[in-house]
Design an enzyme around this catalytic site. Structure first.
Site, PDB file in Angstrom:
ATOM      1  N   ASN A 141      58.259   3.570   7.028  1.00  0.00           N
ATOM      2  CA  ASN A 141      59.415   2.842   6.503  1.00  0.00           C
ATOM      3  C   ASN A 141      60.024   3.481   5.267  1.00  0.00           C
ATOM      4  OD1 ASN A 141      56.676   1.761   5.932  1.00  0.00           O
ATOM      5  ND2 ASN A 141      57.722   0.699   4.282  1.00  0.00           N
ATOM      6  N   GLN A 169      59.615   0.013  12.470  1.00  0.00           N
ATOM      7  CA  GLN A 169      60.764   0.845  12.066  1.00  0.00           C
ATOM      8  C   GLN A 169      61.266   1.746  13.186  1.00  0.00           C
ATOM      9  OE1 GLN A 169      62.575   0.625   9.397  1.00  0.00           O
ATOM     10  NE2 GLN A 169      61.303  -0.692   8.130  1.00  0.00           N
ATOM     11  N   ALA A 190      62.008  -8.547  14.729  1.00  0.00           N
ATOM     12  CA  ALA A 190      63.392  -8.718  15.170  1.00  0.00           C
ATOM     13  C   ALA A 190      64.418  -8.286  14.118  1.00  0.00           C
ATOM     14  CB  ALA A 190      63.631 -10.187  15.542  1.00  0.00           C
ATOM     15  N   HIS A 191      64.112  -8.554  12.839  1.00  0.00           N
ATOM     16  CA  HIS A 191      65.186  -8.354  11.852  1.00  0.00           C
ATOM     17  C   HIS A 191      65.487  -6.896  11.535  1.00  0.00           C
ATOM     18  CE1 HIS A 191      63.023  -7.696   7.859  1.00  0.00           C
ATOM     19  NE2 HIS A 191      62.013  -8.156   8.581  1.00  0.00           N
ATOM     20  N   CYS A 314      59.686  -4.278  -2.523  1.00  0.00           N
ATOM     21  CA  CYS A 314      58.577  -5.206  -2.736  1.00  0.00           C
ATOM     22  C   CYS A 314      59.181  -6.587  -2.841  1.00  0.00           C
ATOM     23  CB  CYS A 314      57.886  -4.765  -4.015  1.00  0.00           C
ATOM     24  SG  CYS A 314      56.686  -5.899  -4.618  1.00  0.00           S
TER      25      CYS A 314
HETATM   26  N1  PLP Z   1      55.802  -2.850   9.345  1.00  0.00           N
HETATM   27  C1  PLP Z   1      56.730  -2.044   8.836  1.00  0.00           C
HETATM   28  C2  PLP Z   1      56.640  -0.577   9.078  1.00  0.00           C
HETATM   29  C3  PLP Z   1      57.794  -2.571   8.088  1.00  0.00           C
HETATM   30  O1  PLP Z   1      58.714  -1.743   7.582  1.00  0.00           O
HETATM   31  C4  PLP Z   1      57.842  -3.972   7.878  1.00  0.00           C
HETATM   32  C5  PLP Z   1      58.915  -4.561   7.054  1.00  0.00           C
HETATM   33  O2  PLP Z   1      59.449  -3.929   6.159  1.00  0.00           O
HETATM   34  C6  PLP Z   1      56.846  -4.772   8.440  1.00  0.00           C
HETATM   35  C7  PLP Z   1      55.842  -4.176   9.172  1.00  0.00           C
HETATM   36  C8  PLP Z   1      56.833  -6.261   8.266  1.00  0.00           C
HETATM   37  O3  PLP Z   1      57.731  -6.881   9.149  1.00  0.00           O
HETATM   38  P1  PLP Z   1      58.265  -8.364   8.853  1.00  0.00           P
HETATM   39  O4  PLP Z   1      59.258  -8.231   7.733  1.00  0.00           O
HETATM   40  O5  PLP Z   1      58.895  -8.805  10.130  1.00  0.00           O
HETATM   41  O6  PLP Z   1      57.077  -9.197   8.490  1.00  0.00           O
END
Ligand code: PLP
Length: 371
Positions: A141, A169, A190-191, A314
């Protein structure tokens, strides 16, 4: 986005797509619990199962393998807790939703280019014959570095272990096929795809029987209790369907990203782009403007209407040291000056121009005041 603003933080969240919002509104207008047997319940169930099929199709899975959750974080935790009898290792560059939940699990190191060190993984697998579970993300990410998931899956399976892949991602931005990747469990959110926040899925290979994290009613075939978030899931399904159909649009994003990187480094000759040599997501730039703290850059860019993140976003809004850049051996002083710029499907050339202009102004100002 209001005129004059450039939203370049798509890895934090993507704008909700109108089709997703419409699917959510349709589900909200419906009264019916998908577990009820009467006609209203059956209609809710029909929408739920359609969304399940759409989410499964995005990653080459079958519908029954999809377990809906409250997001990527819950899906990751569900995967990590699914097989308590297995020893566990995770890559050092995983998202905090993985790392914070398994503080004692060994971290498989990454190399300087931002990808997991496969020989270290192989050594860890070979050091103990007990069955194991390994967690490795599809794309990071912060840097966008794509991980060698298929190679890791081959190693993991050769040692009788299972592989969980956090594809939050990568999905939508890259073609993802769970069988080609060879992973046994795969996380989606989803988001990040233009759906709503608070919905995700763990795709569980049909031959596995994971231990549930949340027990109660028998929803999600006893894998995740609680009445399903039908509106959210319908939004997820709608955006998954669109994402599966339009992968080509990310090629144009990659061209824009490469152009932006050329221009950023032409302005700031001392700028460093991390994981630049690695295969990367088409939209992500992790760049340091040396000697200018990331928080200063984020605020200056925000004042100029350009929204980006400082390293890892964060939840408290505070900037923490990036464990990803740490794992890549980036000196602390440089890592503190790294920001993440992430473009999206609808990013325009004008937004990139706005970024370059704001970055150039900040660079000139900080270098003039240092002189
Ligand atoms: N895994 C990765 C690589 C992410 O970038 C994120 C969110 O930034 C998550 C997991 C967590 O997802 P959620 O925001 O749907 O809990």
């Amino acid at each position: 986005m209001p005129a004059g603003l450039a939203y370049l933080d798509w890895n934090a969240t993507a704008p909700v797509r109108p089709e997703a919002a419409a699917a959510m509104a349709q589900a909200l207008a419906l009264c019916g619990n998908p577990s009820s047997v009467h006609r209203a319940g059956r209609e809710a169930r029909r929408l739920l199962e359609r969304a399940r099929a759409d989410v499964a199709a995005l990653v080459g899975a079958v519908a029954d393998e999809v377990v809906f959750t409250s997001g990527g974080t819950e899906a990751n935790i569900l995967a990590l807790r699914a097989f308590p009898e297995r020893r566990l290792a995770v890559s050092a560059i995983e998202h905090n939703s993985v790392l914070a939940n398994v503080p004692d699990a060994p971290r498989i190191p990454a190399s300087r280019d931002g990808a997991i060190d496969l020989s270290a993984l192989e050594r860890w697998l070979g050091a103990d014959r007990r069955p194991a579970l390994v967690s490795l993300m599809l794309a990071n990410n912060e840097t966008g570095a794509i991980q060698p998931v298929a190679e890791a899956a081959r190693l993991v399976h050769a040692h009788g272990a299972l592989l969980h892949c956090d594809a939050v991602q990568g999905a939508g931005k890259l073609p993802v096929d769970i069988r080609q990747l060879g992973c046994d469990l795969l996380t989606l959110s989803a988001h990040k795809l233009g759906g709503p926040m608070g919905v995700g899925a763990l795709v569980v290979s049909a031959d596995l029987d994971p231990m549930p994290l949340i027990r109660g009613g028998g929803q999600e075939r006893n894998r995740r209790a609680g009445t399903e978030n039908l509106p959210g899931i319908c939004g997820f399904g709608a955006t998954a369907r669109l994402a599966a159909a339009e992968r080509q649009s990310w090629r144009a994003v990659a061209v824009m990203r490469d152009d932006a990187e050329r221009r950023l480094t032409a302005i700031a000759l001392d700028a460093v782009i991390y994981a630049a040599a690695a295969p990367r997501l088409p939209n992500t730039i992790c760049v340091a403007m040396p000697r200018v703290p990331a928080s200063t850059q984020v605020m200056a860019l925000d004042l100029a209407g350009v929204m980006v993140s400082a390293g890892a976003a964060c939840s408290s809004g505070k900037v923490r040291r990036s464990h990803v850049l740490d794992a890549m051996d980036v000196p602390e002083a440089d890592a503190e000056c790294a920001i993440r710029i992430s473009l999206g499907r609808t990013t325009t050339a004008a937004e990139v121009d706005q970024l370059i202009e704001a970055w150039g102004t900040l660079y000139a100002r900080t270098r003039a005041s240092a002189a």
